[in-house]
Design an enzyme around this catalytic site. Structure first.
Site, PDB file in Angstrom:
ATOM      1  N   LYS A  55      55.129 -12.369  74.318  1.00 21.27           N
ATOM      2  CA  LYS A  55      54.464 -11.124  74.610  1.00 21.27           C
ATOM      3  C   LYS A  55      53.239 -11.363  75.489  1.00 21.27           C
ATOM      4  O   LYS A  55      52.665 -10.419  76.038  1.00 21.27           O
ATOM      5  CB  LYS A  55      53.962 -10.475  73.298  1.00 21.27           C
ATOM      6  CG  LYS A  55      55.011 -10.214  72.266  1.00 21.27           C
ATOM      7  CD  LYS A  55      54.331  -9.684  70.986  1.00 21.27           C
ATOM      8  CE  LYS A  55      55.287  -9.700  69.811  1.00 21.27           C
ATOM      9  NZ  LYS A  55      54.612  -9.420  68.551  1.00 21.27           N
ATOM     10  N   ASP A 112      51.508 -16.276  80.710  1.00 21.93           N
ATOM     11  CA  ASP A 112      50.073 -16.129  80.471  1.00 21.93           C
ATOM     12  C   ASP A 112      49.351 -17.457  80.666  1.00 21.93           C
ATOM     13  O   ASP A 112      48.311 -17.534  81.296  1.00 21.93           O
ATOM     14  CB  ASP A 112      49.805 -15.560  79.064  1.00 21.93           C
ATOM     15  CG  ASP A 112      50.527 -16.315  77.945  1.00 21.93           C
ATOM     16  OD1 ASP A 112      51.279 -17.277  78.222  1.00 21.93           O
ATOM     17  OD2 ASP A 112      50.346 -15.935  76.767  1.00 21.93           O
ATOM     18  N   ASP A 115      50.521 -24.718  79.050  1.00 25.57           N
ATOM     19  CA  ASP A 115      49.769 -25.625  78.195  1.00 25.57           C
ATOM     20  C   ASP A 115      50.480 -26.988  78.205  1.00 25.57           C
ATOM     21  O   ASP A 115      50.296 -27.780  79.118  1.00 25.57           O
ATOM     22  CB  ASP A 115      49.713 -24.982  76.796  1.00 25.57           C
ATOM     23  CG  ASP A 115      48.860 -25.739  75.810  1.00 25.57           C
ATOM     24  OD1 ASP A 115      47.944 -26.451  76.225  1.00 25.57           O
ATOM     25  OD2 ASP A 115      49.109 -25.617  74.589  1.00 25.57           O
ATOM     26  N   LYS A 143      46.274 -25.102  81.648  1.00 25.76           N
ATOM     27  CA  LYS A 143      45.493 -26.070  80.851  1.00 25.76           C
ATOM     28  C   LYS A 143      46.107 -27.456  81.107  1.00 25.76           C
ATOM     29  O   LYS A 143      46.853 -27.977  80.296  1.00 25.76           O
ATOM     30  CB  LYS A 143      45.681 -25.700  79.365  1.00 25.76           C
ATOM     31  CG  LYS A 143      44.417 -25.666  78.530  1.00 25.76           C
ATOM     32  CD  LYS A 143      44.767 -25.594  77.055  1.00 25.76           C
ATOM     33  CE  LYS A 143      44.596 -24.241  76.436  1.00 25.76           C
ATOM     34  NZ  LYS A 143      44.882 -24.226  74.988  1.00 25.76           N
ATOM     35  N   PHE A 164      41.217 -23.384  72.822  1.00 26.55           N
ATOM     36  CA  PHE A 164      42.169 -22.322  72.497  1.00 26.55           C
ATOM     37  C   PHE A 164      41.554 -20.979  72.869  1.00 26.55           C
ATOM     38  O   PHE A 164      40.485 -20.609  72.386  1.00 26.55           O
ATOM     39  CB  PHE A 164      42.555 -22.359  71.020  1.00 26.55           C
ATOM     40  CG  PHE A 164      43.794 -21.554  70.748  1.00 26.55           C
ATOM     41  CD1 PHE A 164      45.052 -22.086  71.032  1.00 26.55           C
ATOM     42  CD2 PHE A 164      43.703 -20.262  70.265  1.00 26.55           C
ATOM     43  CE1 PHE A 164      46.197 -21.330  70.832  1.00 26.55           C
ATOM     44  CE2 PHE A 164      44.845 -19.499  70.051  1.00 26.55           C
ATOM     45  CZ  PHE A 164      46.091 -20.035  70.339  1.00 26.55           C
ATOM     46  N   VAL A 165      42.246 -20.262  73.761  1.00 24.58           N
ATOM     47  CA  VAL A 165      41.704 -19.004  74.282  1.00 24.58           C
ATOM     48  C   VAL A 165      42.586 -17.816  73.882  1.00 24.58           C
ATOM     49  O   VAL A 165      43.793 -17.968  73.665  1.00 24.58           O
ATOM     50  CB  VAL A 165      41.553 -19.037  75.820  1.00 24.58           C
ATOM     51  CG1 VAL A 165      40.509 -20.046  76.249  1.00 24.58           C
ATOM     52  CG2 VAL A 165      42.887 -19.333  76.506  1.00 24.58           C
ATOM     53  N   ASP A 171      47.162 -14.487  72.380  1.00 19.25           N
ATOM     54  CA  ASP A 171      46.896 -14.150  70.984  1.00 19.25           C
ATOM     55  C   ASP A 171      46.626 -15.376  70.126  1.00 19.25           C
ATOM     56  O   ASP A 171      46.918 -16.504  70.492  1.00 19.25           O
ATOM     57  CB  ASP A 171      48.116 -13.456  70.378  1.00 19.25           C
ATOM     58  CG  ASP A 171      49.243 -14.443  70.092  1.00 19.25           C
ATOM     59  OD1 ASP A 171      49.625 -15.195  71.013  1.00 19.25           O
ATOM     60  OD2 ASP A 171      49.719 -14.488  68.942  1.00 19.25           O
TER      61      ASP A 171
HETATM   62  P1  IMP Z   1      53.495 -24.493  76.456  1.00 16.65           P
HETATM   63  O1  IMP Z   1      54.965 -24.473  76.228  1.00 16.65           O
HETATM   64  O2  IMP Z   1      52.804 -25.504  75.568  1.00 16.65           O
HETATM   65  O3  IMP Z   1      53.089 -24.651  77.891  1.00 16.65           O
HETATM   66  O4  IMP Z   1      52.922 -23.170  75.886  1.00 16.65           O
HETATM   67  C1  IMP Z   1      53.042 -21.972  76.448  1.00 16.65           C
HETATM   68  C2  IMP Z   1      52.736 -20.883  75.430  1.00 16.65           C
HETATM   69  O5  IMP Z   1      51.847 -21.349  74.395  1.00 16.65           O
HETATM   70  C3  IMP Z   1      51.991 -19.767  76.096  1.00 16.65           C
HETATM   71  O6  IMP Z   1      52.879 -18.823  76.626  1.00 16.65           O
HETATM   72  C4  IMP Z   1      51.160 -19.201  74.965  1.00 16.65           C
HETATM   73  O7  IMP Z   1      51.906 -18.244  74.253  1.00 16.65           O
HETATM   74  C5  IMP Z   1      50.898 -20.371  74.048  1.00 16.65           C
HETATM   75  N1  IMP Z   1      49.537 -20.932  74.253  1.00 16.65           N
HETATM   76  C6  IMP Z   1      49.199 -22.125  74.770  1.00 16.65           C
HETATM   77  N2  IMP Z   1      47.882 -22.303  74.811  1.00 16.65           N
HETATM   78  C7  IMP Z   1      47.344 -21.176  74.306  1.00 16.65           C
HETATM   79  C8  IMP Z   1      45.979 -20.721  74.097  1.00 16.65           C
HETATM   80  O8  IMP Z   1      44.967 -21.386  74.400  1.00 16.65           O
HETATM   81  N3  IMP Z   1      45.858 -19.487  73.548  1.00 16.65           N
HETATM   82  C9  IMP Z   1      46.923 -18.697  73.212  1.00 16.65           C
HETATM   83  N4  IMP Z   1      48.192 -19.073  73.397  1.00 16.65           N
HETATM   84  C10 IMP Z   1      48.404 -20.305  73.936  1.00 16.65           C
END
Ligand code: IMP
Length: 195
Positions: A55, A112, A115, A143, A164-165, A171
Site C-alpha cells: 500500500k 515507496d 531498502d 536506503k 526507519f521512516v 507505515d
Molecule cells: P525491501 O524489499 O527491503 O527493499 O523493502 C521494501 C519495502 O519495505 C517497502 O516497500 C516498504 O514497505 C518496506 N520498508 C522498508 N524500509 C522502510 C521504512 O523505513 N519505513 C517503512 N517501510 C519500509
C-alpha cells in the site's frame, strides 16, 4: 532537530512518535513534480503503464501521475510486506496481481522505498518475464546502506540514511501513512517488537 508537526492544520504540535522530520511536504512536492517532468520527457510520444506497489506507494503514485503529461494508465500489485515489524522477512510473495497484461507495454514500477532491494529485485524479474516493451523503476526513497540485492533505480526521489521512516504512504503496523511528510519514527515505538 526538526520540529514534528501534528496533523492538525494551524496549531502545530509535536507528535509523540516522531523523532524528527526528514523530508518536508514542500520538498516532497518539488521532487514529485521534478520526477513527473522527467518521465514526461523520457516517454514523449508513448503511453506508460505505472504499477504502484500497495500500500506504501499509493500516495506517491497518486501525486506523481498528476504531474505526468504523456498518456498514463495505472495498476497495482500487492506483495508481502514487513507486517507489524520494522525488519524485512526476506521473503517476497505476490498477494495481488495486475489487472492489465503488460506485454508490449512501457511499464514503470512505482515504490515507496527501496531498502534491502529484495522486493523490487523479485518484481522486476517477474515483470520482465511477461515481455513488456520496457521496465523502469521509480522510488520516492532509497536506503542504499541496507541493500542485499542490487536494484537499478531509474527515477529516485531521495537517498536516506539507515533509519526507519514513516509518512506519505509509508507505515509502521499500518499507521502513519496519512502524514504528509516523511518522519523518522521514534525507536521507542518498535523497541519492544518481537517480545
Ligand atoms: P525491501 O524489499 O527491503 O527493499 O523493502 C521494501 C519495502 O519495505 C517497502 O516497500 C516498504 O514497505 C518496506 N520498508 C522498508 N524500509 C522502510 C521504512 O523505513 N519505513 C517503512 N517501510 C519500509
Amino acid at each position: 532537530m526538526s520540529f514534528c508537526a501534528g496533523l492538525s492544520k494551524g496549531a502545530l504540535r509535536v507528535h509523540p512518535d516522531c523523532e524528527r522530520i526528514l523530508i518536508s511536504e514542500e520538498e516532497i512536492r518539488a521532487k514529485v513534480a521534478d520526477i513527473g517532468r522527467r518521465i514526461s520527457n523520457d516517454y514523449a510520444g508513448k503511453e506508460v503503464l505505472m504499477i504502484g506497489i500497495l500500500k506504501g506507494a499509493m500516495i506517491f503514485l497518486a501525486d506523481l501521475v498528476r504531474e505526468i503529461t504523456v498518456p498514463v494508465q495505472y495498476d497495482f500489485m500487492a506483495v508481502s510486506s514487513y507486517g507489524a515489524s520494522s525488519k524485512s522477512s526476506g521473503e517476497v510473495r505476490i498477494l495481488k496481481d495486475l489487472e492489465y497484461g503488460v506485454e508490449g507495454r512501457h511499464i514503470i514500477v512505482v515504490e515507496d522505498i527501496v531498502d534491502t532491494g529484495l522486493t523490487l529485485n523479485y518484481l522486476a524479474e517477474n515483470l520482465k518475464s511477461r515481455d513488456p516493451a520496457s521496465v523502469k523503476i521509480c522510488t520516492l526513497l532509497d536506503k542504499p546502506s541496507r541493500r542485499i540485492e542490487p536494484v537499478e533505480i531509474d527515477y529516485n526521489g531521495f537517498v536516506i540514511p539507515d533509519e526507519f521512516v514513516v509518512g506519505y504512504g509509508l507505515d509502521y503496523s499500518d499507521r502513519y501513512r496519512n502524514f504528509p511528510y516523511i518522519m523518522v519514527l521514534s525507536p521507542k515505538v518498535y523497541m519492544n517488537e518481537g517480545e
